[in-house]
Design a protein around this motif. Structure first.
Motif, PDB file in Angstrom:
ATOM      1  N   LYS A 142       6.972  12.421   0.142  1.00  0.00           N
ATOM      2  CA  LYS A 142       6.580  12.569   1.537  1.00  0.00           C
ATOM      3  C   LYS A 142       5.199  13.196   1.672  1.00  0.00           C
ATOM      4  O   LYS A 142       4.662  13.286   2.761  1.00  0.00           O
ATOM      5  CB  LYS A 142       7.629  13.377   2.294  1.00  0.00           C
ATOM      6  CG  LYS A 142       8.940  12.601   2.440  1.00  0.00           C
ATOM      7  CD  LYS A 142       9.943  13.348   3.268  1.00  0.00           C
ATOM      8  CE  LYS A 142      11.189  12.498   3.475  1.00  0.00           C
ATOM      9  NZ  LYS A 142      12.170  13.205   4.292  1.00  0.00           N
ATOM     10  N   SER A 143       4.611  13.600   0.554  1.00  0.00           N
ATOM     11  CA  SER A 143       3.248  14.128   0.537  1.00  0.00           C
ATOM     12  C   SER A 143       2.295  12.994   0.181  1.00  0.00           C
ATOM     13  O   SER A 143       2.280  12.515  -0.953  1.00  0.00           O
ATOM     14  CB  SER A 143       3.118  15.252  -0.496  1.00  0.00           C
ATOM     15  OG  SER A 143       1.758  15.498  -0.788  1.00  0.00           O
ATOM     16  N   PHE A 144       1.509  12.559   1.144  1.00  0.00           N
ATOM     17  CA  PHE A 144       0.595  11.446   0.923  1.00  0.00           C
ATOM     18  C   PHE A 144      -0.392  11.757  -0.201  1.00  0.00           C
ATOM     19  O   PHE A 144      -0.647  10.920  -1.068  1.00  0.00           O
ATOM     20  CB  PHE A 144      -0.141  11.119   2.229  1.00  0.00           C
ATOM     21  CG  PHE A 144      -0.931   9.855   2.156  1.00  0.00           C
ATOM     22  CD1 PHE A 144      -0.298   8.625   2.097  1.00  0.00           C
ATOM     23  CD2 PHE A 144      -2.310   9.890   2.140  1.00  0.00           C
ATOM     24  CE1 PHE A 144      -1.025   7.444   2.028  1.00  0.00           C
ATOM     25  CE2 PHE A 144      -3.039   8.715   2.074  1.00  0.00           C
ATOM     26  CZ  PHE A 144      -2.396   7.503   2.018  1.00  0.00           C
ATOM     27  N   LEU A 145      -0.924  12.976  -0.242  1.00  0.00           N
ATOM     28  CA  LEU A 145      -1.870  13.347  -1.299  1.00  0.00           C
ATOM     29  C   LEU A 145      -1.203  13.348  -2.665  1.00  0.00           C
ATOM     30  O   LEU A 145      -1.810  12.956  -3.659  1.00  0.00           O
ATOM     31  CB  LEU A 145      -2.503  14.705  -1.006  1.00  0.00           C
ATOM     32  CG  LEU A 145      -3.446  14.734   0.181  1.00  0.00           C
ATOM     33  CD1 LEU A 145      -3.957  16.153   0.421  1.00  0.00           C
ATOM     34  CD2 LEU A 145      -4.613  13.787  -0.012  1.00  0.00           C
ATOM     35  N   GLY A 146       0.048  13.790  -2.705  1.00  0.00           N
ATOM     36  CA  GLY A 146       0.777  13.762  -3.968  1.00  0.00           C
ATOM     37  C   GLY A 146       0.955  12.349  -4.467  1.00  0.00           C
ATOM     38  O   GLY A 146       0.781  12.055  -5.652  1.00  0.00           O
ATOM     39  N   GLN A 205      13.728  -0.303  -4.150  1.00  0.00           N
ATOM     40  CA  GLN A 205      13.408  -1.659  -3.678  1.00  0.00           C
ATOM     41  C   GLN A 205      11.909  -1.828  -3.476  1.00  0.00           C
ATOM     42  O   GLN A 205      11.341  -2.851  -3.828  1.00  0.00           O
ATOM     43  CB  GLN A 205      14.117  -1.943  -2.358  1.00  0.00           C
ATOM     44  CG  GLN A 205      15.471  -2.513  -2.502  1.00  0.00           C
ATOM     45  CD  GLN A 205      16.016  -2.963  -1.158  1.00  0.00           C
ATOM     46  OE1 GLN A 205      15.707  -2.382  -0.104  1.00  0.00           O
ATOM     47  NE2 GLN A 205      16.811  -4.003  -1.167  1.00  0.00           N
ATOM     48  N   TRP A 206      11.273  -0.836  -2.884  1.00  0.00           N
ATOM     49  CA  TRP A 206       9.842  -0.950  -2.578  1.00  0.00           C
ATOM     50  C   TRP A 206       9.012  -0.959  -3.868  1.00  0.00           C
ATOM     51  O   TRP A 206       8.042  -1.696  -3.968  1.00  0.00           O
ATOM     52  CB  TRP A 206       9.398   0.192  -1.667  1.00  0.00           C
ATOM     53  CG  TRP A 206       8.093  -0.105  -1.016  1.00  0.00           C
ATOM     54  CD1 TRP A 206       7.898  -0.741   0.169  1.00  0.00           C
ATOM     55  CD2 TRP A 206       6.788   0.195  -1.511  1.00  0.00           C
ATOM     56  NE1 TRP A 206       6.554  -0.862   0.426  1.00  0.00           N
ATOM     57  CE2 TRP A 206       5.850  -0.295  -0.591  1.00  0.00           C
ATOM     58  CE3 TRP A 206       6.326   0.819  -2.672  1.00  0.00           C
ATOM     59  CZ2 TRP A 206       4.480  -0.168  -0.766  1.00  0.00           C
ATOM     60  CZ3 TRP A 206       4.964   0.943  -2.853  1.00  0.00           C
ATOM     61  CH2 TRP A 206       4.066   0.440  -1.894  1.00  0.00           C
ATOM     62  N   LEU A 207       9.381  -0.123  -4.826  1.00  0.00           N
ATOM     63  CA  LEU A 207       8.578  -0.003  -6.055  1.00  0.00           C
ATOM     64  C   LEU A 207       8.865  -1.085  -7.087  1.00  0.00           C
ATOM     65  O   LEU A 207       8.110  -1.239  -8.037  1.00  0.00           O
ATOM     66  CB  LEU A 207       8.788   1.376  -6.685  1.00  0.00           C
ATOM     67  CG  LEU A 207       8.170   2.540  -5.920  1.00  0.00           C
ATOM     68  CD1 LEU A 207       8.602   3.864  -6.537  1.00  0.00           C
ATOM     69  CD2 LEU A 207       6.657   2.431  -5.919  1.00  0.00           C
ATOM     70  N   THR A 256       0.838  -1.197   0.000  1.00  0.00           N
ATOM     71  CA  THR A 256       0.000   0.000   0.000  1.00  0.00           C
ATOM     72  C   THR A 256       0.871   1.245   0.000  1.00  0.00           C
ATOM     73  O   THR A 256       2.015   1.217   0.464  1.00  0.00           O
ATOM     74  CB  THR A 256      -0.919   0.047   1.241  1.00  0.00           C
ATOM     75  OG1 THR A 256      -0.105   0.237   2.409  1.00  0.00           O
ATOM     76  CG2 THR A 256      -1.763  -1.208   1.363  1.00  0.00           C
ATOM     77  N   ILE A 257       0.316   2.349  -0.490  1.00  0.00           N
ATOM     78  CA  ILE A 257       1.068   3.592  -0.488  1.00  0.00           C
ATOM     79  C   ILE A 257       1.291   4.097   0.935  1.00  0.00           C
ATOM     80  O   ILE A 257       2.234   4.831   1.187  1.00  0.00           O
ATOM     81  CB  ILE A 257       0.410   4.663  -1.379  1.00  0.00           C
ATOM     82  CG1 ILE A 257      -1.026   4.930  -0.961  1.00  0.00           C
ATOM     83  CG2 ILE A 257       0.523   4.306  -2.826  1.00  0.00           C
ATOM     84  CD1 ILE A 257      -1.667   6.084  -1.696  1.00  0.00           C
ATOM     85  N   ILE A 258       0.449   3.671   1.853  1.00  0.00           N
ATOM     86  CA  ILE A 258       0.647   4.044   3.253  1.00  0.00           C
ATOM     87  C   ILE A 258       1.959   3.440   3.752  1.00  0.00           C
ATOM     88  O   ILE A 258       2.739   4.108   4.438  1.00  0.00           O
ATOM     89  CB  ILE A 258      -0.539   3.585   4.126  1.00  0.00           C
ATOM     90  CG1 ILE A 258      -1.804   4.337   3.718  1.00  0.00           C
ATOM     91  CG2 ILE A 258      -0.246   3.776   5.609  1.00  0.00           C
ATOM     92  CD1 ILE A 258      -3.075   3.787   4.314  1.00  0.00           C
ATOM     93  N   ASN A 315       5.126   5.653   5.046  1.00  0.00           N
ATOM     94  CA  ASN A 315       5.709   5.440   6.376  1.00  0.00           C
ATOM     95  C   ASN A 315       7.198   5.091   6.291  1.00  0.00           C
ATOM     96  O   ASN A 315       7.999   5.533   7.107  1.00  0.00           O
ATOM     97  CB  ASN A 315       4.972   4.348   7.132  1.00  0.00           C
ATOM     98  CG  ASN A 315       3.587   4.764   7.558  1.00  0.00           C
ATOM     99  OD1 ASN A 315       3.281   5.951   7.663  1.00  0.00           O
ATOM    100  ND2 ASN A 315       2.717   3.792   7.785  1.00  0.00           N
ATOM    101  N   LYS A 316       7.554   4.294   5.299  1.00  0.00           N
ATOM    102  CA  LYS A 316       8.927   3.826   5.148  1.00  0.00           C
ATOM    103  C   LYS A 316       9.900   4.967   4.856  1.00  0.00           C
ATOM    104  O   LYS A 316      11.022   4.972   5.350  1.00  0.00           O
ATOM    105  CB  LYS A 316       8.985   2.797   4.017  1.00  0.00           C
ATOM    106  CG  LYS A 316      10.313   2.117   3.841  1.00  0.00           C
ATOM    107  CD  LYS A 316      10.222   1.040   2.792  1.00  0.00           C
ATOM    108  CE  LYS A 316       9.642  -0.217   3.332  1.00  0.00           C
ATOM    109  NZ  LYS A 316      10.545  -1.132   3.990  1.00  0.00           N
ATOM    110  N   ILE A 317       9.483   5.971   4.091  1.00  0.00           N
ATOM    111  CA  ILE A 317      10.418   7.010   3.673  1.00  0.00           C
ATOM    112  C   ILE A 317      10.444   8.223   4.605  1.00  0.00           C
ATOM    113  O   ILE A 317      11.289   9.098   4.438  1.00  0.00           O
ATOM    114  CB  ILE A 317      10.160   7.439   2.211  1.00  0.00           C
ATOM    115  CG1 ILE A 317       8.713   7.885   1.957  1.00  0.00           C
ATOM    116  CG2 ILE A 317      10.509   6.311   1.264  1.00  0.00           C
ATOM    117  CD1 ILE A 317       8.494   9.303   2.196  1.00  0.00           C
TER     118      ILE A 317
END
Length: 86
Positions: free
Chosen positions: A49-53, A83-85, A18-20, A24-26
């Motif tokens: 770092k912008s969740f909406l972005g 790694q995450w993406l 999830t994007i959440i 959180n990771k970054i």
């Protein structure tokens, strides 16, 4: 001059990610992290770092993104995002 690294990557994420989790990771990085993606013919760049972005990018497998990190821990931040993406 501020340290900066960038790389182009192809998104390949598991459907359970999830994007959440990514957001959180970054958050622990001092560096600013930007993703750039072509969305319906327009280049859109958002601060990771912008969740909406992050939501506005509508990431999906196969997307090609440019990841750019600026700051003292930019290399480590880029590797974590990559790694995450992928």
């Amino acid at each position: 001059m501020m340290d900066q690294v960038s790389e182009s990557i192809r998104v390949s994420i598991d459907e359970t990610q999830t994007i959440i989790e990514l957001s959180n990771k970054i958050q622990r990085f001092d560096s600013e992290i930007y993703l750039e993606k072509n969305v319906e013919g327009s280049l859109v760049e958002v601060n990771l770092k912008s969740f909406l972005g992050l939501i506005s990018l509508r990431l999906k497998n196969g997307d090609v993104l440019s990841v750019r990190c600026e700051g003292r821990d930019c290399s480590v931040a880029l590797e974590e995002v990559k790694q995450w993406l992928t």
